[in-house]
Design a protein around this motif. Structure first.
Motif, PDB file in Angstrom:
ATOM      1  N   GLU A  61      -6.984  -2.768 -10.675  1.00 34.40           N
ATOM      2  CA  GLU A  61      -6.071  -2.046  -9.510  1.00 34.40           C
ATOM      3  C   GLU A  61      -6.791  -1.871  -8.359  1.00 34.40           C
ATOM      4  OE1 GLU A  61      -2.136   0.207  -9.522  1.00 34.40           O
ATOM      5  OE2 GLU A  61      -4.076   1.663  -9.849  1.00 34.40           O
ATOM      6  N   SER A  62      -7.979  -0.876  -8.564  1.00 29.42           N
ATOM      7  CA  SER A  62      -8.514  -0.418  -7.339  1.00 29.42           C
ATOM      8  C   SER A  62      -9.127  -1.460  -6.503  1.00 29.42           C
ATOM      9  CB  SER A  62      -9.495   0.715  -7.850  1.00 29.42           C
ATOM     10  OG  SER A  62      -8.972   1.832  -8.563  1.00 29.42           O
ATOM     11  N   LEU A 101       0.813  -1.220  -0.084  1.00 28.81           N
ATOM     12  CA  LEU A 101       0.015  -0.034  -0.036  1.00 28.81           C
ATOM     13  C   LEU A 101       1.025   1.324  -0.204  1.00 28.81           C
ATOM     14  CD1 LEU A 101      -2.712  -0.947   2.519  1.00 28.81           C
ATOM     15  CD2 LEU A 101      -2.905  -1.001  -0.065  1.00 28.81           C
ATOM     16  N   ILE A 104      -6.516  -3.042  -4.798  1.00 30.87           N
ATOM     17  CA  ILE A 104      -6.034  -2.289  -3.500  1.00 30.87           C
ATOM     18  C   ILE A 104      -7.019  -2.373  -2.314  1.00 30.87           C
ATOM     19  CG2 ILE A 104      -5.613   0.029  -2.666  1.00 30.87           C
ATOM     20  CD1 ILE A 104      -4.237   0.627  -5.612  1.00 30.87           C
ATOM     21  N   ARG A 137      -3.356   7.185  -4.152  1.00 30.18           N
ATOM     22  CA  ARG A 137      -4.124   6.163  -4.908  1.00 30.18           C
ATOM     23  C   ARG A 137      -4.719   5.114  -4.062  1.00 30.18           C
ATOM     24  NH1 ARG A 137      -7.067   4.101  -7.571  1.00 30.18           N
ATOM     25  NH2 ARG A 137      -6.727   2.294  -9.135  1.00 30.18           N
ATOM     26  N   VAL A 138      -4.424   4.905  -2.731  1.00 25.39           N
ATOM     27  CA  VAL A 138      -5.030   4.013  -2.069  1.00 25.39           C
ATOM     28  C   VAL A 138      -6.481   4.881  -1.658  1.00 25.39           C
ATOM     29  CG1 VAL A 138      -5.217   3.151   0.302  1.00 25.39           C
ATOM     30  CG2 VAL A 138      -3.081   2.726  -1.025  1.00 25.39           C
ATOM     31  N   ALA A 172       1.789   1.885  -3.705  1.00 24.63           N
ATOM     32  CA  ALA A 172       0.716   2.239  -4.251  1.00 24.63           C
ATOM     33  C   ALA A 172       0.688   3.877  -4.049  1.00 24.63           C
ATOM     34  CB  ALA A 172      -0.412   1.569  -3.860  1.00 24.63           C
ATOM     35  N   VAL A 230      -1.200  -6.299  -8.193  1.00 26.97           N
ATOM     36  CA  VAL A 230      -1.878  -5.732  -7.488  1.00 26.97           C
ATOM     37  C   VAL A 230      -1.713  -3.891  -8.110  1.00 26.97           C
ATOM     38  CG1 VAL A 230      -2.680  -4.222  -5.232  1.00 26.97           C
ATOM     39  CG2 VAL A 230      -2.312  -6.734  -5.524  1.00 26.97           C
ATOM     40  N   VAL A 231      -0.275  -3.452  -7.655  1.00 27.74           N
ATOM     41  CA  VAL A 231      -0.133  -2.099  -7.929  1.00 27.74           C
ATOM     42  C   VAL A 231       0.373  -2.026  -9.417  1.00 27.74           C
ATOM     43  CG1 VAL A 231       1.495  -0.329  -7.586  1.00 27.74           C
ATOM     44  CG2 VAL A 231       0.740  -1.585  -5.667  1.00 27.74           C
ATOM     45  N   CYS A 242      -6.395  -5.464  -0.450  1.00 28.00           N
ATOM     46  CA  CYS A 242      -5.363  -5.204   0.391  1.00 28.00           C
ATOM     47  C   CYS A 242      -5.633  -4.316   1.907  1.00 28.00           C
ATOM     48  CB  CYS A 242      -4.233  -4.552  -0.265  1.00 28.00           C
ATOM     49  SG  CYS A 242      -3.487  -5.594  -1.527  1.00 28.00           S
TER      50      CYS A 242
END
Length: 158
Positions: A129-130, A47, A133, A54-55, A50, A120-121, A136
């Motif tokens: 990707e979203s 995270l 994330i 973005r998170v 990322a 993921v990233v 995660c």
């Protein structure tokens, strides 16, 4: 996870447990607590990679993320996360903290499979990707909650 100590389920709360203190001190995947803590730290690192912005964008869009079909490891992780409230309630009702330990380990193992199988990233398209994330973020929070309930730290780095 079944109940009552049957095949595949956790043992009854009055079962004698043998502790291997050397193993408990060992920092390897053989030590269940270390394994769960390491999964938490791995998620934190991912995270961080990322980026906070973005998170935040991914978690803000969670209600708009509709994806089908899911990868099998994504689906397994979603199912494991959805089981947490029931596992927690069962652990409380039965006064069986070992159920939280078993759940945390199963979640860490399921997350590890997801991490192995799903990029993921940088995953494409952006919705994938979203979604990953968000998986995660929820996995990290759930693992941290389990560790907290057990009186164990949830490290950001290992």
């Amino acid at each position: 996870m079944g109940g009552g100590g049957g095949p595949g389920g956790p043992p009854p709360h009055d079962t004698t447990v043998d502790l291997d203190l050397d193993l408990a001190r060992e920092q390897s995947s053989e030590n269940d607590v270390y394994y769960v803590q390491y999964a938490h730290a791995r998620i934190a690192s991912m995270l961080e990679r990322a980026g906070a912005e973005r998170v935040a964008t991914a978690t803000a869009a969670v209600g708009e993320l509709e994806r089908e079909p899911l990868d099998s490891t994504e689906r397994a992780l979603v199912e494991q996360l959805l089981a947490f409230p029931a596992e927690l309630a069962e652990a409380a009702d039965r006064r069986a903290p070992h159920r939280i330990v078993a759940y945390a380990l199963a979640l860490a193992q399921t997350f590890t499979a997801f991490y192995r199988d799903c990029h993921v990233v940088g995953a494409e398209p952006l919705e994938v990707e979203s979604f990953r994330i968000v998986l995660c973020v929820v996995s990290r929070a759930t693992i941290a909650r389990c560790l907290d309930l057990l009186g164990v730290s949830a490290p950001e780095r290992m």
